[in-house]
Scaffold this motif. Structure first.
Motif, PDB file in Angstrom:
ATOM      1  N   PRO A 163     -32.364 -15.700 -45.833  1.00  0.00           N
ATOM      2  CA  PRO A 163     -31.167 -16.395 -46.293  1.00  0.00           C
ATOM      3  C   PRO A 163     -29.929 -15.526 -46.070  1.00  0.00           C
ATOM      4  O   PRO A 163     -29.997 -14.306 -46.201  1.00  0.00           O
ATOM      5  N   VAL A 164     -28.838 -16.163 -45.744  1.00  0.00           N
ATOM      6  CA  VAL A 164     -27.581 -15.424 -45.572  1.00  0.00           C
ATOM      7  C   VAL A 164     -27.120 -14.903 -46.928  1.00  0.00           C
ATOM      8  O   VAL A 164     -27.176 -15.617 -47.925  1.00  0.00           O
ATOM      9  N   ARG A 165     -26.730 -13.636 -46.949  1.00  0.00           N
ATOM     10  CA  ARG A 165     -26.101 -13.077 -48.142  1.00  0.00           C
ATOM     11  C   ARG A 165     -24.694 -12.639 -47.763  1.00  0.00           C
ATOM     12  O   ARG A 165     -24.459 -12.192 -46.642  1.00  0.00           O
ATOM     13  N   LYS A 166     -23.810 -12.752 -48.706  1.00  0.00           N
ATOM     14  CA  LYS A 166     -22.411 -12.397 -48.460  1.00  0.00           C
ATOM     15  C   LYS A 166     -22.312 -10.935 -48.025  1.00  0.00           C
ATOM     16  O   LYS A 166     -22.938 -10.059 -48.632  1.00  0.00           O
ATOM     17  N   GLY A 167     -21.575 -10.729 -46.942  1.00  0.00           N
ATOM     18  CA  GLY A 167     -21.309  -9.362 -46.512  1.00  0.00           C
ATOM     19  C   GLY A 167     -22.413  -8.708 -45.705  1.00  0.00           C
ATOM     20  O   GLY A 167     -22.313  -7.541 -45.330  1.00  0.00           O
ATOM     21  N   MET A 168     -23.475  -9.433 -45.442  1.00  0.00           N
ATOM     22  CA  MET A 168     -24.585  -8.902 -44.655  1.00  0.00           C
ATOM     23  C   MET A 168     -24.088  -8.430 -43.284  1.00  0.00           C
ATOM     24  O   MET A 168     -23.302  -9.124 -42.635  1.00  0.00           O
ATOM     25  N   ALA A 169     -24.555  -7.251 -42.860  1.00  0.00           N
ATOM     26  CA  ALA A 169     -24.199  -6.763 -41.519  1.00  0.00           C
ATOM     27  C   ALA A 169     -25.410  -6.932 -40.611  1.00  0.00           C
ATOM     28  O   ALA A 169     -26.421  -6.259 -40.775  1.00  0.00           O
ATOM     29  N   VAL A 170     -25.279  -7.858 -39.689  1.00  0.00           N
ATOM     30  CA  VAL A 170     -26.417  -8.229 -38.838  1.00  0.00           C
ATOM     31  C   VAL A 170     -26.124  -7.793 -37.413  1.00  0.00           C
ATOM     32  O   VAL A 170     -24.999  -7.926 -36.933  1.00  0.00           O
ATOM     33  N   ARG A 171     -27.148  -7.245 -36.772  1.00  0.00           N
ATOM     34  CA  ARG A 171     -26.970  -6.838 -35.380  1.00  0.00           C
ATOM     35  C   ARG A 171     -28.043  -7.490 -34.510  1.00  0.00           C
ATOM     36  O   ARG A 171     -29.114  -7.852 -34.983  1.00  0.00           O
ATOM     37  N   ARG A 172     -27.703  -7.591 -33.248  1.00  0.00           N
ATOM     38  CA  ARG A 172     -28.667  -8.077 -32.258  1.00  0.00           C
ATOM     39  C   ARG A 172     -29.785  -7.035 -32.142  1.00  0.00           C
ATOM     40  O   ARG A 172     -29.499  -5.836 -32.086  1.00  0.00           O
ATOM     41  N   GLU A 217     -18.630  -9.076 -35.837  1.00  0.00           N
ATOM     42  CA  GLU A 217     -17.734 -10.229 -35.885  1.00  0.00           C
ATOM     43  C   GLU A 217     -18.044 -11.068 -37.127  1.00  0.00           C
ATOM     44  O   GLU A 217     -19.215 -11.312 -37.427  1.00  0.00           O
ATOM     45  N   THR A 218     -16.996 -11.510 -37.820  1.00  0.00           N
ATOM     46  CA  THR A 218     -17.207 -12.261 -39.058  1.00  0.00           C
ATOM     47  C   THR A 218     -17.635 -13.701 -38.762  1.00  0.00           C
ATOM     48  O   THR A 218     -17.056 -14.359 -37.894  1.00  0.00           O
ATOM     49  N   ILE A 219     -18.637 -14.140 -39.480  1.00  0.00           N
ATOM     50  CA  ILE A 219     -19.151 -15.496 -39.301  1.00  0.00           C
ATOM     51  C   ILE A 219     -19.194 -16.174 -40.662  1.00  0.00           C
ATOM     52  O   ILE A 219     -19.620 -15.568 -41.653  1.00  0.00           O
ATOM     53  N   ALA A 220     -18.742 -17.436 -40.692  1.00  0.00           N
ATOM     54  CA  ALA A 220     -18.814 -18.211 -41.930  1.00  0.00           C
ATOM     55  C   ALA A 220     -20.057 -19.094 -41.879  1.00  0.00           C
ATOM     56  O   ALA A 220     -20.247 -19.852 -40.933  1.00  0.00           O
ATOM     57  N   ASP A 250     -19.775 -25.059 -49.560  1.00  0.00           N
ATOM     58  CA  ASP A 250     -19.504 -23.653 -49.899  1.00  0.00           C
ATOM     59  C   ASP A 250     -19.802 -22.803 -48.685  1.00  0.00           C
ATOM     60  O   ASP A 250     -20.817 -23.007 -48.027  1.00  0.00           O
ATOM     61  N   THR A 251     -18.942 -21.844 -48.415  1.00  0.00           N
ATOM     62  CA  THR A 251     -19.230 -20.954 -47.289  1.00  0.00           C
ATOM     63  C   THR A 251     -19.416 -19.519 -47.774  1.00  0.00           C
ATOM     64  O   THR A 251     -18.922 -19.127 -48.822  1.00  0.00           O
ATOM     65  N   VAL A 252     -20.176 -18.782 -46.972  1.00  0.00           N
ATOM     66  CA  VAL A 252     -20.452 -17.374 -47.234  1.00  0.00           C
ATOM     67  C   VAL A 252     -20.173 -16.651 -45.914  1.00  0.00           C
ATOM     68  O   VAL A 252     -20.546 -17.156 -44.865  1.00  0.00           O
ATOM     69  N   THR A 253     -19.520 -15.509 -45.976  1.00  0.00           N
ATOM     70  CA  THR A 253     -19.268 -14.814 -44.715  1.00  0.00           C
ATOM     71  C   THR A 253     -20.153 -13.579 -44.582  1.00  0.00           C
ATOM     72  O   THR A 253     -20.497 -12.928 -45.552  1.00  0.00           O
ATOM     73  N   LEU A 278     -35.790 -12.451 -34.133  1.00  0.00           N
ATOM     74  CA  LEU A 278     -35.619 -11.176 -34.836  1.00  0.00           C
ATOM     75  C   LEU A 278     -34.202 -10.644 -34.647  1.00  0.00           C
ATOM     76  O   LEU A 278     -33.663 -10.667 -33.536  1.00  0.00           O
ATOM     77  N   VAL A 279     -33.640 -10.182 -35.748  1.00  0.00           N
ATOM     78  CA  VAL A 279     -32.344  -9.490 -35.715  1.00  0.00           C
ATOM     79  C   VAL A 279     -32.489  -8.227 -36.559  1.00  0.00           C
ATOM     80  O   VAL A 279     -33.523  -8.027 -37.211  1.00  0.00           O
ATOM     81  N   GLU A 280     -31.467  -7.396 -36.517  1.00  0.00           N
ATOM     82  CA  GLU A 280     -31.543  -6.162 -37.278  1.00  0.00           C
ATOM     83  C   GLU A 280     -30.581  -6.226 -38.465  1.00  0.00           C
ATOM     84  O   GLU A 280     -29.401  -6.531 -38.298  1.00  0.00           O
ATOM     85  N   VAL A 281     -31.129  -5.987 -39.651  1.00  0.00           N
ATOM     86  CA  VAL A 281     -30.315  -5.931 -40.864  1.00  0.00           C
ATOM     87  C   VAL A 281     -30.627  -4.613 -41.561  1.00  0.00           C
ATOM     88  O   VAL A 281     -31.794  -4.344 -41.870  1.00  0.00           O
TER      89      VAL A 281
END
Lengths: 462, 102, 366
Positions: B83-92, B24-27, B15-18, B69-72
């Motif tokens: 954990p990855v959640r669908k639609g999460m916007a993550v920044r450096r 940029e979109t990541i699966a 199963d993949t989550v993007t 560390l990343v920014e969410v």
């Protein structure tokens, strides 16, 4: 009013075994663990693993399933994803779960927070693509991911285990670079008959080495001058071995120099610690039950001194017996009767340790790195800066922290503290135990001001 | 991006989550931590250090080193503990308020 | 005689005095304790703070302002000599108030002090909208603030390190890991005995030992009525710029972290931080700057202020032991410039020496 008879922090071998023993004796137990599932790092995600992955990870890993299953007990509440950020001497534990701060109180506390990888300060160790061997194992266990074009470097049986697992996964490493000198064997022999019991562990090691050999993985011994090259990420590992300079182009470098106790909580509680000269680390002073200077606080497992998963589970059970005895749930006779066989097994587990410590000593180069090498990853403080500040009269890590910012970043000294102690010991000509360690501060892990404010006392309105 | 990845998956995820990283979109595989997903995707450094701007990526993968560390949603989080959640916007994570050495 | 002066205490106070004495050409030895000593110099808030100091003691207000006014030049001199930038900012400081009544009450007290000081005391009251023009991130619950033009802040740890470096660079001796156990008059001045049994002779001794003065002071004829007062502080991870000016309860340090503090507790020699105080400080900080809610605290700690009965510094020459002086205060950062530049003149009895009569021990009732 206490929320539980026993609050266990950490759901690795020590914490899960202790929780079960206490629960069986009738105690109400809360197990707090930061990860999404029990098992600690050694049995990370063991309850979720596939057969294919379990075959790669090997039979020792599989054995963790029973331990995790032991948490299934009506008296045990397991709170995964719970980050403990404050522990007070009165037994209050502050924890964040899903972004909210909350407070728990236990009548007894068992700290089972395990080990951290020893810092491996070599040039380039902060580059992306350079990770601990343990990190690679975690990626394998939790995400079935393996490193590409990787070199394993350092000292300790974990490197052999990881190499063997990567061979089983069909992705052998490019090379195994060991800093251990062949002379380590001679030092190890001196442990004589006491070390004899370590042969079971060594035999397993021999099996791993045979697998590494069969896979044709180049193995370098007595390597010195390790440095990772790369601009924005790891590109090659450079070192000297057998009188020759080597450079192995690679994309990942997995470093390991053994593990050390995680003393963040015992340190923040200001419990007495001592310097373990054999393992070159600090550990909390504990009695034969894992008891500390605070009656209600126990420590079990690698957090009390590195002895491995088997010993951790036994020590957890022993500490739990004393904790439930203190709560009046079992009498001294029952406690001692239950503890006796555990102690015998624990002695057997621990007997192997001096031999392993002597066989796989950390490299002197990582204990006292070159001047240009970064020691504090968070604040980017080099060994040279630390030596210079020792010349400015810094006798211990706390003045040094104030002068250099080493240890002030979010990791709170976890990956620089021991190096700072070693460097100051070298510079001031005093033993590391006298130099001491950072005074550890709360929060144990960075917590948001919002989570902290959740726990503010009610305001009194004038 | 995956050809640049320093890690590979032993089998394709069921199963993949993007989610997005720097837009940029990541699966990701369902159940991945952000750190695992970003490593698998070859996303490059996860942060730049506040002191010198040096690139960093995961070091310990167990929540101890804070190098991932990343920014969410404006807050810093440990990629290896999230954990990855669908639609999460993550920044450096790249905060520059105090970038200089004394 | 190795030194003209022995300074007992290697914190910001002792090092500033030593630095100034070296500038006057005196030979100085600083005796400093080890890594685990009580050190306000390592735990403080880094403010150079004028507003509210000496509300009932205009002499203290004047002394504070004199030091604050000297800071710019002092920091430039330290930078010139060491190459180290102390991140000094003196562009005014804010005192936030959550309700109009407390803002008005404070303004009235500052106005009274301005009167007592002869009419010159540059503060202004910022109402809700004026404050938001100055600090756009301030939250809706803040009623206003008092802006005092002479307030500022500095990197206190860099100050400590720079002084430790420059005292040596100027030829002074700094001995760390030395605990002074006893002090007594001697033929040549003062004789100090260390805990290790060593004797240190000096013509003059300046006691800058912080809380240690309470123990050592009476041996040299001082009353030294100082007590510990705990202050709890925490600091966040490094953040992008959020606020322009410091306040007494939070400031953004030059490295980017937001430091949050300003508690005071009478708990003796206990420097643990507590959940109740750090959590209350966190709640207050988030009220003032709501964006802080998601900022992470990386470290909290407590330090012990060196507090006199009236909160003012004590500057006293011993009446019974010639050659012994006591210098102690709880605002060692604010007063560092005065301590480096004026206290040495006072010790040496030179031209320009400040009149410190108001800060003598005679003010404390027996």
């Amino acid at each position: 009013m206490a929320d539980a008879d026993l609050v266990v922090i950490g759901a690795g071998p020590a914490g899960t075994a202790a929780a079960r023993t206490a629960a069986d004796a009738g105690a109400r137990v809360i197990v707090l663990d930061e990860q999404p599932a029990a098992g600690g790092q050694i049995y990370r995600a063991v309850g979720q693993t596939t057969e294919a992955l379990a075959a790669i990870l090997g039979p020792d890993y599989r054995a963790g399933r029973d331990l995790v299953a032991a948490l299934d007990h009506t008296n045990i509440r397991h709170l995964p994803g719970a980050t403990v950020w404050r522990v007070d001497p009165d037994g209050t534990v502050c924890v964040s779960v899903a972004g909210r701060g909350r407070k728990l109180a236990g009548r007894r506390l068992l700290l089972a927070t395990g080990a951290l990888e020893r810092p491996v300060p070599i040039p380039g160790w902060t580059l992306p693509g350079v990770m601990t061997a343990g990190a690679a194992q975690i990626l394998l266990k939790t995400a079935a991911m393996v490193p590409r074009a990787t070199v394993l470097a350092g000292s300790g049986p974990l490197l052999y285990l990881l190499a063997q697992q990567l061979v089983r996964a069909g992705r052998p490493p490019l090379a195994l670079v060991e800093t251990r000198l062949p002379s380590a064997w001679r030092a190890a022999w001196r442990h004589g008959p006491g070390a004899f019991r370590g042969w079971r562990t060594l035999a397993r090691g021999a099996g791993m080495l045979a697998a590494i050999r069969r896979a044709g993985i180049p193995r370098y011994r007595g390597a010195t001058g390790l440095a990772v090259e790369g601009a924005a990420q790891a590109e090659a590992l450079r070192f000297t071995a057998g009188g020759r300079e080597h450079r192995i182009p690679c994309r990942t470098v997995l470093l390991h120099q053994g593990v050390v106790p995680n003393i963040q909580i015992t340190g923040a509680l200001r419990l007495p610690h001592l310097w373990d000269a054999a393992q070159r680390c600090f550990r909390p002073v504990v009695d034969e039950w894992g008891g500390t200077a605070l009656e209600m606080v126990f420590v079990a497992g690698d957090g009390a001194g590195i002895a491995g998963a088997g010993a951790a589970a036994l020590a957890g059970r022993i500490a739990a017996l004393q904790a439930v005895h203190g709560l009046g749930l079992i009498d001294a006779g029952a406690r001692d009767a239950a503890a006796a066989p555990l102690r015998r097994a624990l002695a057997r587990e621990r007997a192997a340790r001096p031999l392993l410590d002597a066989l796989y000593p950390p490299s002197p180069e990582v204990l006292r790195p070159d001047d240009a090498t970064i020691v504090c990853r968070c604040e980017e403080v080099t060994a040279g800066e630390i030596r210079a500040l020792a010349g400015l009269g810094c006798l211990g890590p706390n003045q040094l922290k104030a002068f250099s910012r080493a240890g002030m970043g979010p990791c709170q000294g976890r990956y620089c503290g021991l190096t700072v102690t070693e460097l100051l010991a070298e510079a001031t000509g005093r033993p590391p135990g006298e130099v001491g360690y950072y005074r550890l501060r709360t929060p144990l892990k960075p917590v948001t001001l919002g989570e902290l404010a959740d726990l503010a006392p009610p305001e009194v309105r004038a | 991006m995956s050809s640049a990845s320093p890690f590979e998956r032993l089998s394709p995820p069921a199963d993949t989550v993007t989610f997005t990283f720097e837009g940029e979109t990541i699966a990701a595989a369902a159940g991945d931590t952000l750190a695992a997903a970003l490593l698998a995707a070859g996303a490059g450094p996860l942060r730049r250090t506040p002191a010198t701007g040096a690139p960093r990526g995961p070091w310990c993968m167990m929540g101890a080193c804070y190098d991932c560390l990343v920014e969410v949603d404006g807050a810093s989080v440990q990629a290896c503990m999230t954990p990855v959640r669908k639609g999460m916007a993550v920044r450096r994570l790249d905060r520059v308020a105090g970038r200089h050495r004394g | 005689m190795e030194s003209d002066y022995a300074i007992v205490g290697g914190g910001v106070v002792g090092l500033a005095v030593a630095y100034g004495l070296l500038g006057l050409g005196r030979r100085v030895t600083v005796l400093d304790e080890g890594d685990g000593a009580w050190r306000a110099s390592r735990g403080n808030f880094g403010l150079i703070w004028v507003q509210g100091k000496g509300l009932d003691a205009p002499a203290y207000a004047r002394w504070t302002r004199r030091s604050a006014a000297a800071w710019k030049d002092f920091a430039a001199e330290l930078r010139e000599e060491s190459g180290c930038d102390l991140a000094l900012r003196q562009e005014g400081g804010l005192d936030f108030h959550l309700d109009e009544a407390s803002l008005a009450a404070r303004a009235a007290r500052l106005a009274a002090l301005r009167e007592a000081l002869g009419g010159e005391y540059p503060f202004e009251v910022l109402g809700s909208s004026a404050l938001r023009r100055e600090e756009p991130e301030v939250g809706p619950r803040v009623a206003g603030a008092i802006l005092h033009a002479e307030d500022g802040h500095v990197n206190p740890l860099r100050l400590l390190r720079t002084l430790a470096f420059l005292v040596r660079a100027r030829g002074g001796t700094v001995r760390t890991g030395v605990t002074v156990a006893a002090a007594a008059p001697s033929a040549g001045g003062v004789r100090l005995k260390t805990a290790a049994g060593e004797t240190v002779e000096a013509g003059r001794v300046v006691l800058c030992a912080g809380l240690g003065a309470a123990r050592l002071g009476p041996m040299l004829g001082f009353r030294a009525p100082v007590r510990p007062q705990r202050g709890q502080v925490m600091i966040t991870e490094r953040l992008a710029r959020l606020m322009r000016r410091p306040s007494a309860i939070l400031r953004q340090v030059d490295e980017g972290g937001v430091q949050i503090g300003d508690s005071s507790e009478e708990v003796g020699f206990d420097d643990r931080d507590t959940l109740a105080v750090t959590a209350a400080n966190a709640r207050r900080a988030v009220r003032i700057f709501p964006a802080l809610e998601r900022a992470r605290v990386v470290r909290s700690w407590a330090a012990l202020r060196v507090m006199s009965p009236d909160g003012l510094p004590i500057y006293q020459r011993s009446t019974t032991v010639p050659g012994a002086w006591l210098v102690t205060c709880h605002s060692g950062i604010t007063l560092a410039a005065a301590h480096a530049r004026l206290i040495p003149l006072w010790l040496e009895g030179r031209d320009g020496a400040p009149d410190l009569e108001a800060f003598g021990e005679q003010r404390f009732p027996l």
